[in-house]
Scaffold this motif. Sequence first.
Motif, PDB file in Angstrom:
ATOM      1  N   PRO A   1       9.671  44.944 113.259  1.00  0.00           N
ATOM      2  CA  PRO A   1       8.616  45.559 114.181  1.00  0.00           C
ATOM      3  C   PRO A   1       7.501  44.541 114.432  1.00  0.00           C
ATOM      4  N   ARG A   2       7.105  43.567 113.152  1.00  0.00           N
ATOM      5  CA  ARG A   2       5.997  42.808 113.643  1.00  0.00           C
ATOM      6  C   ARG A   2       6.400  41.675 114.492  1.00  0.00           C
ATOM      7  N   THR A   3       7.792  41.334 114.678  1.00  0.00           N
ATOM      8  CA  THR A   3       8.232  40.265 115.697  1.00  0.00           C
ATOM      9  C   THR A   3       8.267  40.888 117.224  1.00  0.00           C
ATOM     10  N   GLN A   4       8.541  42.230 116.992  1.00  0.00           N
ATOM     11  CA  GLN A   4       8.774  42.990 118.394  1.00  0.00           C
ATOM     12  C   GLN A   4       7.133  43.034 118.933  1.00  0.00           C
ATOM     13  N   MET A   5       6.227  43.138 118.440  1.00  0.00           N
ATOM     14  CA  MET A   5       4.849  43.313 118.845  1.00  0.00           C
ATOM     15  C   MET A   5       4.399  41.970 119.583  1.00  0.00           C
TER      16      MET A   5
END
Length: 103
Positions: free
Chosen positions: A75-79
């Motif tokens: 999720p932190r990469t997707q952001m």
Amino acid sequence: MMTTIVHIDDTVRDYETWKPAFDGLEQFFAEAGARNCRVGRFTHNPNRVLVELDFDTMAEAEAFRDSLHKLIDLPRTQMLLVSHEVSLLELVDDRRLTVRASS
């Protein structure tokens, strides 16, 4: 020596936020076998970034690509990303160009 290039074409939400996160992956790249890394930005769209990592073998590049997919799914990469595409390339020609003196 054969070189396989992992070519990453990312459009990021904000380059200034993405770059420090990318820089934090240097050890991950090295441990995966990458021996060189190049980053370029499009002049007409500074949030579109091309990354090329050089590997000695196709097997190393494929293993890296697979582990990269797991990282991208976080999720932190997707952001940080708008879009992400990975390709593997076999380097077939690499030469320095020089200007020859005319006679």
